[in-house]
Structure formats: structure tokens, C-alpha cells
Motif scaffolding. Structure first.
Motif, PDB file in Angstrom:
ATOM      1  N   ALA A  79       6.237  11.506   7.170  1.00  0.00           N
ATOM      2  CA  ALA A  79       5.665  11.962   5.920  1.00  0.00           C
ATOM      3  C   ALA A  79       4.911  10.613   5.298  1.00  0.00           C
ATOM      4  N   PHE A  80       3.954  10.956   4.624  1.00  0.00           N
ATOM      5  CA  PHE A  80       2.959   9.706   3.916  1.00  0.00           C
ATOM      6  C   PHE A  80       3.587   9.709   2.539  1.00  0.00           C
ATOM      7  N   PRO A  81       4.299   8.584   2.026  1.00  0.00           N
ATOM      8  CA  PRO A  81       4.730   8.545   0.974  1.00  0.00           C
ATOM      9  C   PRO A  81       3.650   8.166  -0.227  1.00  0.00           C
ATOM     10  N   ASP A  82       3.656   8.558  -1.549  1.00  0.00           N
ATOM     11  CA  ASP A  82       2.879   7.998  -2.344  1.00  0.00           C
ATOM     12  C   ASP A  82       3.282   7.572  -3.443  1.00  0.00           C
ATOM     13  N   SER A  83       3.579   6.188  -3.448  1.00  0.00           N
ATOM     14  CA  SER A  83       4.108   5.476  -4.692  1.00  0.00           C
ATOM     15  C   SER A  83       2.931   4.824  -5.717  1.00  0.00           C
ATOM     16  N   GLY A  84       1.647   5.285  -5.295  1.00  0.00           N
ATOM     17  CA  GLY A  84       0.629   4.648  -6.122  1.00  0.00           C
ATOM     18  C   GLY A  84       0.068   3.360  -5.620  1.00  0.00           C
ATOM     19  N   ASP A  85       0.784   2.991  -4.643  1.00  0.00           N
ATOM     20  CA  ASP A  85       0.287   1.426  -3.888  1.00  0.00           C
ATOM     21  C   ASP A  85       0.025   1.884  -2.367  1.00  0.00           C
ATOM     22  N   VAL A  86      -1.425   1.845  -2.093  1.00  0.00           N
ATOM     23  CA  VAL A  86      -1.673   2.321  -0.812  1.00  0.00           C
ATOM     24  C   VAL A  86      -1.295   1.372   0.272  1.00  0.00           C
ATOM     25  N   PRO A 134      -3.953  17.139  13.179  1.00  0.00           N
ATOM     26  CA  PRO A 134      -2.993  17.445  11.545  1.00  0.00           C
ATOM     27  C   PRO A 134      -2.657  15.990  11.256  1.00  0.00           C
ATOM     28  N   ARG A 135      -2.030  15.225  11.950  1.00  0.00           N
ATOM     29  CA  ARG A 135      -1.799  13.953  11.673  1.00  0.00           C
ATOM     30  C   ARG A 135      -2.869  12.979  11.054  1.00  0.00           C
ATOM     31  N   ARG A 136      -3.938  13.009  11.812  1.00  0.00           N
ATOM     32  CA  ARG A 136      -5.105  12.468  11.405  1.00  0.00           C
ATOM     33  C   ARG A 136      -5.565  12.768   9.972  1.00  0.00           C
ATOM     34  N   GLU A 137      -5.383  14.311   9.670  1.00  0.00           N
ATOM     35  CA  GLU A 137      -5.895  14.420   8.288  1.00  0.00           C
ATOM     36  C   GLU A 137      -4.660  14.263   7.188  1.00  0.00           C
ATOM     37  N   LEU A 138      -3.674  14.121   7.558  1.00  0.00           N
ATOM     38  CA  LEU A 138      -2.487  13.692   6.776  1.00  0.00           C
ATOM     39  C   LEU A 138      -2.712  12.233   6.303  1.00  0.00           C
ATOM     40  N   GLY A 139      -3.337  11.501   7.307  1.00  0.00           N
ATOM     41  CA  GLY A 139      -3.561  10.000   6.771  1.00  0.00           C
ATOM     42  C   GLY A 139      -4.828  10.046   6.176  1.00  0.00           C
ATOM     43  N   ARG A 140      -5.768  10.747   6.482  1.00  0.00           N
ATOM     44  CA  ARG A 140      -7.092  10.880   5.590  1.00  0.00           C
ATOM     45  C   ARG A 140      -6.780  11.267   4.221  1.00  0.00           C
ATOM     46  N   GLU A 141      -5.983  12.103   4.049  1.00  0.00           N
ATOM     47  CA  GLU A 141      -5.734  12.616   2.596  1.00  0.00           C
ATOM     48  C   GLU A 141      -4.997  11.380   1.931  1.00  0.00           C
ATOM     49  N   ARG A 142      -4.203  10.809   2.378  1.00  0.00           N
ATOM     50  CA  ARG A 142      -3.420   9.677   1.733  1.00  0.00           C
ATOM     51  C   ARG A 142      -4.441   8.713   1.301  1.00  0.00           C
ATOM     52  N   LEU A 143      -5.405   8.386   2.295  1.00  0.00           N
ATOM     53  CA  LEU A 143      -6.445   7.502   2.115  1.00  0.00           C
ATOM     54  C   LEU A 143      -7.692   7.716   0.856  1.00  0.00           C
ATOM     55  N   ARG A 144      -7.833   9.335   1.199  1.00  0.00           N
ATOM     56  CA  ARG A 144      -8.644   9.786  -0.015  1.00  0.00           C
ATOM     57  C   ARG A 144      -7.912   9.594  -1.397  1.00  0.00           C
ATOM     58  N   VAL A 145      -6.944   9.918  -1.421  1.00  0.00           N
ATOM     59  CA  VAL A 145      -6.116   9.714  -2.879  1.00  0.00           C
ATOM     60  C   VAL A 145      -6.420   8.332  -3.403  1.00  0.00           C
ATOM     61  N   GLU A 154     -15.779   3.067  -2.326  1.00  0.00           N
ATOM     62  CA  GLU A 154     -16.089   4.644  -2.303  1.00  0.00           C
ATOM     63  C   GLU A 154     -16.879   4.694  -0.921  1.00  0.00           C
ATOM     64  N   ASP A 155     -17.341   3.667  -0.418  1.00  0.00           N
ATOM     65  CA  ASP A 155     -18.117   3.746   0.870  1.00  0.00           C
ATOM     66  C   ASP A 155     -17.274   3.559   2.089  1.00  0.00           C
ATOM     67  N   VAL A 156     -16.030   3.352   2.090  1.00  0.00           N
ATOM     68  CA  VAL A 156     -15.276   3.306   3.171  1.00  0.00           C
ATOM     69  C   VAL A 156     -14.903   4.359   3.954  1.00  0.00           C
ATOM     70  N   ASP A 157     -15.238   4.340   5.223  1.00  0.00           N
ATOM     71  CA  ASP A 157     -15.098   5.277   6.373  1.00  0.00           C
ATOM     72  C   ASP A 157     -13.615   5.720   6.640  1.00  0.00           C
ATOM     73  N   LEU A 158     -13.017   6.695   6.015  1.00  0.00           N
ATOM     74  CA  LEU A 158     -11.710   7.081   6.153  1.00  0.00           C
ATOM     75  C   LEU A 158     -11.284   7.184   7.638  1.00  0.00           C
ATOM     76  N   ASP A 159     -12.147   7.819   8.438  1.00  0.00           N
ATOM     77  CA  ASP A 159     -11.934   8.108   9.691  1.00  0.00           C
ATOM     78  C   ASP A 159     -11.619   6.949  10.580  1.00  0.00           C
ATOM     79  N   ILE A 160     -12.648   5.642  10.179  1.00  0.00           N
ATOM     80  CA  ILE A 160     -12.334   4.598  11.128  1.00  0.00           C
ATOM     81  C   ILE A 160     -11.214   3.924  10.653  1.00  0.00           C
ATOM     82  N   MET A 161     -10.793   3.866   9.316  1.00  0.00           N
ATOM     83  CA  MET A 161      -9.667   3.221   8.936  1.00  0.00           C
ATOM     84  C   MET A 161      -8.394   4.009   9.810  1.00  0.00           C
TER      85      MET A 161
END
Length: 201
Positions: A79-86, A134-145, A154-161
């Protein structure tokens, strides 16, 4: 057959969702303990207290079942934690991922799944649709937040990350076959967040 499976069979027809959950749990356990070749419809059905007919109806092959079972087994652990510190959250999640592969015993089964997927279209589709995407999308969602919070440009490519972080682990595991341990996690995260180019003075 386990006693619990026998008891479940004796109480009448179970809801499909319960049967599916039991099958995925049994398949995931077998996969991590004994490897991909041990995941057969016969063995999984027996350990889950289900019928082989049901398994054939829901999955096109044992490999496809194993792929979905691995996602179900690993999801609560990754699971991806969300502590506020990416940065802290990425380090925590990647550490859990590396730990699952190493001390959790998933390195062998994951290697087997990815290897077999190159020759088994059903497994390849299941691995992509029920685990990798699905795992990729979970990662993208945390990075999107994090992006929305101003922690990433704003211009970071989340898929590349995502490719940089988790792809590096798979590359070490499957291609280079060099040691993969938790010591690489912090460096992976910092490299992805900060980049490698010199910053202007």
C-alpha cells in the motif's frame, strides 16, 4: 484438504466472492511457497475447497490465476502511505516492495511469472491487467497527489518516474541479476526526485 475448507463445503453453497477470495488466497500462498509450477487448478481447488470447474470458468490458465493471486497477496503489503511527505512515502513503499522480493520470498515467483508471460498470452494479459497496470496506477496516483500539493514540478512525467523507481528494481532482479536490497531504495528515490543534472549556480 484443510479442516476449514471441509467445514466451508459442509455449510452449503458459498457466495462467489467468498470462493474467489479463498481461491486467490490459496493460489497466492502456493505461489510464494512452492513457485509457479505448483499453482495448478487441481491443487488450488483442493486447498481452497472449490471446484476445478469454477477455476476453469474464472481463469483461462493457472498462470493467469497465479498473476491475479500475486496482486491480491501483495496489495496489502505494498500500500502507498500518504504522510504528506512524498520522499518518505516513496522510500517506505519501495522498501516494502524490495523486502517482499527478498526476505518475503517473492523474487523467485515474480521472476517465474514474468518469464512465463513471454510465452503464455493468457498469463501475459493477466500479469498486465491484474498486476502491472493496477500497481502502476497506484504509484501514479500517489505521485499525482504530491504534484497537486506542489512537492513535484507540474511538468514531471509521472509514468517515467514510476519506470525509474520500480523499473530499476525489476532490472536488477531480472536482467542484471545483481543484489537487490533495501540499501538502494533511498538512492533511487533521491535520484528520481532530484535528477542527475547540475543545477545552475
Amino acid at each position: 484438504m484443510s479442516t476449514s475448507a471441509a467445514v466451508r463445503r459442509g455449510r452449503g453453497r458459498r457466495p462467489a466472492a467468498e470462493v474467489r477470495a479463498d481461491v486467490l488466497a490459496a493460489a497466492g500462498r502456493i505461489l510464494l511457497e512452492d513457485g509457479l509450477t505448483a499453482v495448478t487448478f487441481e491443487r488450488v481447488a483442493k486447498e481452497a475447497g472449490a471446484s476445478k470447474t469454477t477455476l476453469y470458468k474464472w481463469w483461462p490458465s493457472p498462470g493467469a490465476l497465479a498473476a491475479e493471486a500475486y496482486f491480491a497477496q501483495s496489495r496489502p503489503l505494498l500500500a502507498f502511505p500518504d504522510s504528506g511527505d512524498v520522499r518518505a512515502d516513496l522510500i517506505a513503499q519501495l522498501t516494502s516492495f524490495v523486502r517482499l522480493l527478498t526476505t518475503g520470498g517473492a523474487a523467485g515467483p515474480v521472476s517465474q511469472l514474468i518469464g512465463a508471460a513471454q510465452l503464455d498470452p493468457d498469463l501475459a494479459r493477466a500479469w498486465s491487467e491484474t498486476y502491472a497496470l493496477p500497481r502502476r496506477e497506484l504509484g501514479r496516483e500517489r505521485l499525482r497527489v504530491a504534484q497537486e500539493q506542489g512537492q513535484l514540478r507540474e511538468d514531471v512525467d509521472l509514468d517515467i518516474m514510476v519506470d525509474q523507481l520500480w523499473g530499476a528494481c525489476y532490472h536488477r532482479l531480472l536482467v542484471l541479476r545483481v543484489p537487490l536490497d533495501e540499501s538502494v531504495v533511498e538512492r533511487l528515490v533521491d535520484q528520481a526526485l532530484r535528477g542527475a543534472a547540475r543545477h545552475p549556480a
